[in-house]
Design an enzyme around this catalytic site. Structure first.
Site, PDB file in Angstrom:
ATOM      1  CG  ASN A  10      58.141  72.724  -8.051  1.00 53.56           C
ATOM      2  OD1 ASN A  10      57.157  72.174  -8.551  1.00 53.56           O
ATOM      3  ND2 ASN A  10      58.977  72.106  -7.232  1.00 53.56           N
ATOM      4  CE  LYS A  12      57.656  72.443  -3.943  1.00 51.93           C
ATOM      5  NZ  LYS A  12      58.292  72.429  -2.636  1.00 51.93           N
ATOM      6  CG  HIS A  96      61.875  69.131  -6.270  1.00 51.43           C
ATOM      7  ND1 HIS A  96      61.395  68.766  -5.045  1.00 51.43           N
ATOM      8  CD2 HIS A  96      61.884  70.486  -6.294  1.00 51.43           C
ATOM      9  CE1 HIS A  96      61.099  69.873  -4.349  1.00 51.43           C
ATOM     10  NE2 HIS A  96      61.389  70.918  -5.092  1.00 51.43           N
ATOM     11  CD  GLU A  98      58.730  68.826  -2.497  1.00 51.44           C
ATOM     12  OE1 GLU A  98      58.021  68.892  -3.511  1.00 51.44           O
ATOM     13  OE2 GLU A  98      59.006  69.819  -1.782  1.00 51.44           O
ATOM     14  CD  GLU A 168      64.824  73.568  -5.177  1.00 51.76           C
ATOM     15  OE1 GLU A 168      64.063  74.540  -5.104  1.00 51.76           O
ATOM     16  OE2 GLU A 168      64.439  72.427  -5.442  1.00 51.76           O
ATOM     17  N   GLY A 174      60.088  74.676   1.664  1.00 51.75           N
ATOM     18  CA  GLY A 174      58.751  74.662   2.253  1.00 51.75           C
ATOM     19  C   GLY A 174      58.744  74.847   3.762  1.00 51.75           C
ATOM     20  CB  SER A 214      61.859  79.435   2.304  1.00 56.87           C
ATOM     21  OG  SER A 214      61.312  78.224   2.809  1.00 56.87           O
TER      22      SER A 214
END
Ligand code: PGA
Length: 250
Positions: A10, A12, A96, A98, A168, A174, A214
């Site tokens: 991904n 992003k 996701h 985010e 996740e 991140g 991560s």
């Protein structure tokens, strides 16, 4: 059991067409022999065509990071599953963290996006995961169960079985802080058990559950060797062909 080991990258909001094409080309060269692992790249929509061109003939899938709940219309700035499909994408991410936490996608919105992607014939990954606050207050399982329940809605088992799940934990995305293999396996086993009580057994056996947060070359093998971890969704470490190919080959 026919679950397909799947590794997604991904990207992003990173890598314009030229850079994305370069990384994709390097990746194709690095992962010629990836056994039975499905590899999918999720560039920004702006770089989709360049990446499709770079991976042509390699078997690597290219997907869209998010879609709108409608196919087309007066939705400035949006992308849709059908348009992504017509541009050559074969995969999609929905839900996701985010999208959920930065852009405010609700469980109901994520469900509508999932349907859009499945109807467009995209290999769709539904992302789920708890925040640190939710984990610390022992709500992880309740949060995952709710995201699964509302994410799938009334979808019949044969369509649920085509979806890839990505667990996740939000606190690991991140941040450089990875869930330990034991922690991740525990959550994955919960997700698998949830599928088993909600659908016929073969659905739980078939669904690929990726870990994300991560993941990097140094921890990929330990995570991927857990019985219920069937792949990975990789952000930061997917931006370079060297680290991403090391994860794919792990
Ligand atoms: P990360 O991102 O690997 O950089 O933690 C994972 C993701 O957001 O899918």
């Amino acid at each position: 059991m026919s679950r397909v080991r799947t590794i997604g990258g991904n990207w992003k909001l990173n890598l314009g067409p030229a850079e994305a094409s370069k990384v994709a080309t390097e990746l194709v060269a690095a992962v010629v022999d990836r056994g039975d692992t499905r590899v999918t790249l999720f560039p920004t929509a702006i770089s989709l065509t360049a990446v499709l061109e770079a991976v042509r003939g390699s078997g690597i899938h290219v997907g869209i990071q998010d879609v709108h709940t409608a196919d087309s219309g007066a939705y400035t700035g949006a992308n849709s599953a059908t348009l992504a499909r017509s541009a050559g994408a074969t995969a999609a991410l929905v839900g996701h963290s985010e999208r959920r936490h930065v852009f405010g996608d609700s469980d109901a919105t994520v469900h509508r996006k999932l349907i859009q992607c499945l109807d467009a014939g995209l290999l769709t990954t539904l992302c789920i995961g708890e925040t640190l606050e939710q984990r610390d207050s022992a709500q992880t399982e309740a949060v995952l169960a709710e995201q699964l329940k509302s994410g799938f809605g009334e979808l019949p088992p044969d369509r649920v079985a085509t979806v890839t799940l990505a667990y996740e934990p939000v606190w690991a995305i991140g941040t450089g802080r990875t869930a330990s293999p034991e922690m991740a396996q525990e959550a994955h086993a919960f997700v698998r058990a949830w599928l088993r009580q909600a659908y016929p057994d073969w659905v739980a056996d078939d669904v690929c559950i990726q870990y994300g947060g991560s993941m990097k070359p140094a921890n990929a093998a330990a995570l991927l060797s857990c019985p219920d971890i069937d792949g990975g969704l990789v952000g930061g470490a997917a931006l370079k062909a060297e680290s991403f190919s090391a994860i794919i080959l792990a």
